[in-house]
Design an enzyme around this catalytic site. Structure first.
Site, PDB file in Angstrom:
ATOM      1  N   LYS A  58      -1.227 -10.644  -0.858  1.00 19.03           N
ATOM      2  CA  LYS A  58       0.119 -10.350  -2.689  1.00 19.03           C
ATOM      3  C   LYS A  58      -0.200  -8.803  -2.898  1.00 19.03           C
ATOM      4  CE  LYS A  58      -1.213 -14.175  -5.502  1.00 19.03           C
ATOM      5  NZ  LYS A  58      -1.865 -14.319  -7.027  1.00 19.03           N
ATOM      6  N   LYS A 113       7.802 -21.935  -7.204  1.00 18.16           N
ATOM      7  CA  LYS A 113       8.256 -20.947  -8.092  1.00 18.16           C
ATOM      8  C   LYS A 113       8.726 -18.712  -7.654  1.00 18.16           C
ATOM      9  CE  LYS A 113       4.383 -18.443 -10.191  1.00 18.16           C
ATOM     10  NZ  LYS A 113       3.702 -19.364  -8.727  1.00 18.16           N
ATOM     11  N   LYS A 116       6.915 -24.894   1.777  1.00 18.31           N
ATOM     12  CA  LYS A 116       6.819 -25.646  -0.014  1.00 18.31           C
ATOM     13  C   LYS A 116       7.419 -25.198  -1.126  1.00 18.31           C
ATOM     14  CE  LYS A 116       2.130 -25.661  -2.351  1.00 18.31           C
ATOM     15  NZ  LYS A 116       1.125 -24.795  -3.058  1.00 18.31           N
TER      16      LYS A 116
END
Ligand code: TRP
Length: 343
Positions: A120, A206, A203
């Site tokens: 991240k 969102k 996968k």
């Protein structure tokens, strides 16, 4: 009844972030469905980690609405507040309190090695990475250790955080005396991995590249049917379960099988000589049959804010009772002077 006395049933705990307007089918089939099954035989604690959500920038109104909506979706999907303790993380101050103690017990290098943080922060750049993102795993460890659960159902992406949680529990126990249960992570039996409709080797998420790859639980059935019709398959025409060579077709088979309870091999047999169109229509129908009652229940919860708030208040009270006692014990063990109001 399940919380103030020692639990007879083993305890499970898990959380799901409020970072989208709707949970998606991957969340449901990969996690929530198992949560709902677990509440039958375990003393289950489920919560919405709003404090984790703010480790990246959030729009306040959106965070607020998604937290409420998330609770309503969990209830509509089948989390039963009579069986599970359902609460919002920020309603229980002990999460922040224990998190600080655990942060002080974590090595800087140890926290720096968390792959989710590395991913991240490298994506966002150091300037846009808050220290909260660095502290995220220690908050998660606090979430867990406060309640002494034996089991923590989490996805593969949370394994390393769970490993750190176990390490911190052992470290604390060694340094200050037996306090925490060292929890086991587990990927519950029957948890299905659901893939992106447009990119069926990734996968369903969102944060995928294309919103059309997602099936949202709250979307109108027409929208989802259209996405299923447009799902990437392959140039072949044979309906078979083969993850490697037919990931798109296999994904649709898994979705339909999970939603209907019909075994994949029975589905495959029933499609002999039929084309992908049939598979897609049936999958969309199975989805509609599942989401229509779910959406109706969701609307009911959303229309009765008083009831929803009462459920969350009860959940927070139960959670708080256990969590505050843990913090109290921890504070005493580490040498804090515990004020008489806490004793
Ligand atoms: N980090 C988890 C996720 O993103 C959510 C979470 C927060 C969680 N606290 C937790 C999961 C405690 C299990 C236990 O999926």
């Amino acid at each position: 009844m399940t919380t103030s006395t020692p639990a007879v049933a083993p305890r499970v705990l898990s959380g799901i972030q409020p970072t989208a307007d709707s949970y998606h089918l991957g969340n449901y089939l990969g996690a929530l469905k198992q949560w709902i099954e677990l509440q039958e035989n375990y003393d289950a604690f489920y919560f919405i980690p709003d404090m984790h959500a703010i480790t990246v920038e959030q729009n306040p109104q959106e965070l607020h609405d998604r937290t409420i909506s998330g609770c309503a979706q969990l209830l509509a999907a089948g989390i039963d507040p009579e069986k599970s303790t359902l609460f919002i993380q920020s309603h229980v101050p002990a999460h922040a309190e224990l998190s600080w103690v655990l942060t002080c017990l974590t090595g800087f290098g140890e926290a720096s090695r968390m792959t989710q943080f590395k991913d991240k922060s490298s994506r966002q750049g150091a300037e846009h990475t808050g220290a909260g993102l660095f502290a995220y795993p220690m908050l998660m460890a606090a979430d867990i250790l406060l309640y002494h659960p034996q089991f923590v159902p989490v996805g593969e992406d949370q394994r390393q955080h769970l490993e750190l949680t176990r390490t911190l529990a052992e470290r604390f126990n060694n340094r200050y005396g037996e306090t925490f249960v060292v929890p086991e992570g587990f990927i519950p039996k029957g948890a299905a991995k659901i893939y992106d409709l447009q990119n069926p080797t990734a996968k369903m998420s969102k944060s995928g590249d294309n919103p059309r790859g997602l099936i949202n639980l709250l979307d109108p059935p027409k929208v989802s049917a259209k996405r299923i019709r447009a799902a990437v398959t392959d140039t072949d025409t044979v309906i078979a379960f083969d993850r490697e060579n037919k990931p798109g077709v296999s994904n649709l088979l898994v979705i339909q099988s999970e939603l209907t309870g019909i075994a994949i091999e029975d589905l495959v047999a029933s499609y002999e000589g039929k084309g992908y169109g049939h598979l897609k229509v049936d999958t969309a129908e199975a989805l509609e049959a599942f989401t229509t009652p779910l959406r109706a229940k969701y609307e009911e919860y959303m229309a009765d804010r008083g009831q929803l708030e009462a459920i969350l208040q009860r959940g927070a009270e139960r959670a708080n009772e256990i969590a505050a006692a843990t913090v109290h014990e921890v504070y005493e063990k580490i040498g804090f002077v515990v004020p008489s109001t806490m004793r």
